[in-house]
Design a protein around this motif. Sequence first.
Motif, PDB file in Angstrom:
ATOM      1  N   LEU A  41     -12.098   8.708  11.198  1.00  0.00           N
ATOM      2  CA  LEU A  41     -10.980   8.889  12.122  1.00  0.00           C
ATOM      3  C   LEU A  41     -10.387   7.517  12.440  1.00  0.00           C
ATOM      4  CD1 LEU A  41      -9.577  11.082  13.910  1.00  0.00           C
ATOM      5  CD2 LEU A  41     -11.066  10.307  15.761  1.00  0.00           C
ATOM      6  N   GLY A  42      -9.062   7.415  12.385  1.00  0.00           N
ATOM      7  CA  GLY A  42      -8.417   6.136  12.666  1.00  0.00           C
ATOM      8  C   GLY A  42      -7.975   5.423  11.391  1.00  0.00           C
ATOM      9  N   ASP A  43      -8.462   5.866  10.233  1.00  0.00           N
ATOM     10  CA  ASP A  43      -8.093   5.194   8.980  1.00  0.00           C
ATOM     11  C   ASP A  43      -6.616   5.383   8.651  1.00  0.00           C
ATOM     12  OD1 ASP A  43     -10.537   4.074   8.531  1.00  0.00           O
ATOM     13  OD2 ASP A  43     -11.244   5.602   7.125  1.00  0.00           O
ATOM     14  N   PHE A  44      -6.050   6.524   9.022  1.00  0.00           N
ATOM     15  CA  PHE A  44      -4.627   6.795   8.732  1.00  0.00           C
ATOM     16  C   PHE A  44      -3.997   7.330  10.014  1.00  0.00           C
ATOM     17  CE2 PHE A  44      -7.222   7.314   4.952  1.00  0.00           C
ATOM     18  CZ  PHE A  44      -6.711   6.259   4.200  1.00  0.00           C
ATOM     19  N   SER A  45      -3.725   6.407  10.921  1.00  0.00           N
ATOM     20  CA  SER A  45      -3.397   6.787  12.298  1.00  0.00           C
ATOM     21  C   SER A  45      -2.080   7.557  12.379  1.00  0.00           C
ATOM     22  CB  SER A  45      -3.377   5.561  13.202  1.00  0.00           C
ATOM     23  OG  SER A  45      -2.488   4.607  12.668  1.00  0.00           O
ATOM     24  N   VAL A  46      -1.128   7.250  11.503  1.00  0.00           N
ATOM     25  CA  VAL A  46       0.152   7.963  11.573  1.00  0.00           C
ATOM     26  C   VAL A  46      -0.052   9.421  11.153  1.00  0.00           C
ATOM     27  CG1 VAL A  46       2.535   8.075  10.768  1.00  0.00           C
ATOM     28  CG2 VAL A  46       1.444   5.842  11.117  1.00  0.00           C
ATOM     29  N   ALA A  47      -0.694   9.620  10.015  1.00  0.00           N
ATOM     30  CA  ALA A  47      -0.945  10.995   9.536  1.00  0.00           C
ATOM     31  C   ALA A  47      -1.767  11.777  10.560  1.00  0.00           C
ATOM     32  CB  ALA A  47      -1.654  10.965   8.185  1.00  0.00           C
ATOM     33  N   GLU A  48      -2.724  11.108  11.184  1.00  0.00           N
ATOM     34  CA  GLU A  48      -3.574  11.788  12.177  1.00  0.00           C
ATOM     35  C   GLU A  48      -2.760  12.193  13.408  1.00  0.00           C
ATOM     36  OE1 GLU A  48      -6.761   8.995  12.875  1.00  0.00           O
ATOM     37  OE2 GLU A  48      -7.379   9.086  10.770  1.00  0.00           O
ATOM     38  N   ALA A  49      -1.907  11.283  13.895  1.00  0.00           N
ATOM     39  CA  ALA A  49      -1.114  11.574  15.098  1.00  0.00           C
ATOM     40  C   ALA A  49      -0.123  12.703  14.830  1.00  0.00           C
ATOM     41  CB  ALA A  49      -0.380  10.316  15.553  1.00  0.00           C
ATOM     42  N   VAL A  50       0.520  12.631  13.686  1.00  0.00           N
ATOM     43  CA  VAL A  50       1.530  13.614  13.316  1.00  0.00           C
ATOM     44  C   VAL A  50       0.898  15.009  13.187  1.00  0.00           C
ATOM     45  CG1 VAL A  50       2.861  14.302  11.290  1.00  0.00           C
ATOM     46  CG2 VAL A  50       3.217  12.041  12.300  1.00  0.00           C
ATOM     47  N   ALA A  51      -0.305  15.060  12.613  1.00  0.00           N
ATOM     48  CA  ALA A  51      -0.975  16.355  12.393  1.00  0.00           C
ATOM     49  C   ALA A  51      -1.206  17.104  13.702  1.00  0.00           C
ATOM     50  CB  ALA A  51      -2.298  16.154  11.657  1.00  0.00           C
ATOM     51  N   GLU A  52      -1.315  16.382  14.817  1.00  0.00           N
ATOM     52  CA  GLU A  52      -1.557  16.998  16.125  1.00  0.00           C
ATOM     53  C   GLU A  52      -0.281  17.605  16.708  1.00  0.00           C
ATOM     54  OE1 GLU A  52      -4.463  17.090  17.862  1.00  0.00           O
ATOM     55  OE2 GLU A  52      -5.505  16.128  16.172  1.00  0.00           O
ATOM     56  N   GLU A  53       0.886  17.161  16.235  1.00  0.00           N
ATOM     57  CA  GLU A  53       2.142  17.489  16.927  1.00  0.00           C
ATOM     58  C   GLU A  53       3.150  18.290  16.119  1.00  0.00           C
ATOM     59  OE1 GLU A  53       2.135  13.611  19.899  1.00  0.00           O
ATOM     60  OE2 GLU A  53       3.797  13.861  18.510  1.00  0.00           O
ATOM     61  N   ILE A  54       2.899  18.453  14.822  1.00  0.00           N
ATOM     62  CA  ILE A  54       3.906  19.121  13.996  1.00  0.00           C
ATOM     63  C   ILE A  54       3.820  20.646  14.110  1.00  0.00           C
ATOM     64  CG2 ILE A  54       4.427  17.434  12.188  1.00  0.00           C
ATOM     65  CD1 ILE A  54       2.057  18.571  10.613  1.00  0.00           C
ATOM     66  N   VAL A  55       4.979  21.265  14.043  1.00  0.00           N
ATOM     67  CA  VAL A  55       5.018  22.725  13.935  1.00  0.00           C
ATOM     68  C   VAL A  55       6.205  23.111  13.047  1.00  0.00           C
ATOM     69  CG1 VAL A  55       6.140  22.862  16.199  1.00  0.00           C
ATOM     70  CG2 VAL A  55       5.174  24.919  15.194  1.00  0.00           C
ATOM     71  N   SER A  56       5.947  24.008  12.097  1.00  0.00           N
ATOM     72  CA  SER A  56       6.980  24.445  11.157  1.00  0.00           C
ATOM     73  C   SER A  56       7.640  25.701  11.716  1.00  0.00           C
ATOM     74  CB  SER A  56       6.355  24.751   9.794  1.00  0.00           C
ATOM     75  OG  SER A  56       5.541  23.673   9.362  1.00  0.00           O
ATOM     76  N   LEU A  57       8.958  25.645  11.896  1.00  0.00           N
ATOM     77  CA  LEU A  57       9.713  26.770  12.472  1.00  0.00           C
ATOM     78  C   LEU A  57      10.200  27.694  11.345  1.00  0.00           C
ATOM     79  CD1 LEU A  57      11.750  24.800  15.172  1.00  0.00           C
ATOM     80  CD2 LEU A  57       9.564  26.015  15.413  1.00  0.00           C
TER      81      LEU A  57
END
Length: 404
Positions: A354-370
Amino acid sequence: MNFENIPFLDLITPHRELEDQLVQVFRNALRSAAFIGGAAVESFEADFAHYCGSKHCIAVNSGTDALRFAVIASGVKPGDVVVTVPNTFIATTEAISQAGALPEFVDIDERTYNMDPQKLREYLEQQCRREGNRVISRRSGRPVTAVIPVHLYGQMANMDAIQALADEHGLIVIEDACQAHGAEYFSQRDQRWRRAGTMGRAAAFSFYPGKNLGACGEAGAITTDDDELASTTRMLRDHGQSRKYYHDIEGYNGRLDAIQCAFLSVKLQHLPGWTESRRAHAKLYTELFAEAGAAIITPQQPAWSKPVYHLYVVRCKDRGTLQAKLAAVGIGTGIHYPVPLHQQEAYGGLSYKLGDFSVAEAVAEEIVSLPMFPQLQRSQIERVVAAVSTYAVRAERQAVGLIG
Ligand SMILES: *Cc1c(COP(=O)(O)O)cnc(C)c1O
């Protein structure tokens, strides 16, 4: 309550619209019994190559097979490292592993959700060492020979920058174009727009039913301008045969059924229109969300990109609650993807943390496909935006303590 459901994806309507043509295709297939190979396959391959602007198209079983064959045929050897991004469908890395290579990751650009060329540069310059003209990964001690940018959600990765780095370090570029049929990129290098599937040494497409061009079952294809790669791929999909029962190499059973090719030929005629509809829906979504304020981050479209909006993905805090609220009023959503690959159990052996790819990790928590599909109606988009905005405004007020 009284409302009409808005599905995340409607696969029924387009098939109802094309039913007569598709049934005719099925009848023709039964009457000729030409189920494997033949004119239907060759004709679809020619049409799809022409659509992309590539010299060759080789139809195969699935997007996963397309990726695997492209990796093998491009010259990646067992034990090599192939670099990709952690926020993709697992097929990208399955193809790498199943070709005998080892996946390693670089992080993404927060604005496009695609491979960040700067992160690729840092990986090549700081996490690899040079041995003669070979690039060796420090983490695995193995030679890095290829990179697979993924054109996620239908938007192409920044290919000029990636290709320049690949050229500098002697890497093969393979495009994962499984979500990007017809997506375009303005290449400064070539001074023209280029379509997905024409920029790397080879590219892989998926025609899984839910993709922008989908078969009535499993299907995929490789595109390339490279004659030798094309002929190797044709052999790989057909047990390594150059002619019947003469096996130059050991291959796979990876052919695409003739009937799926004929279905795809029918649907390919509608793809330009479907793509325009997707683009119009995305534009409307983004315009309507602009009125709603900053709580929802909408997709960014750089000047060099003409995406095909396989998915329309927004970002917001507390995504889980938003999904539940939308589900409660009959609006379907998805998450692409909830767990980055370096955090998947299947890849525990790669020893990322955890923390190795901080952007991908942060984005994964917030994305939703409409909801996004060509037949979506204006009124449906308005309802989705209203429902999302109501929630987002409330969430924001809550965050600043205006309401409990
Ligand atoms: C769908 C998809 C694949 C795999 O395609 P299949 O046809 O399902 O095997 C690979 N990569 C990405 C990014 C995809 O979206």
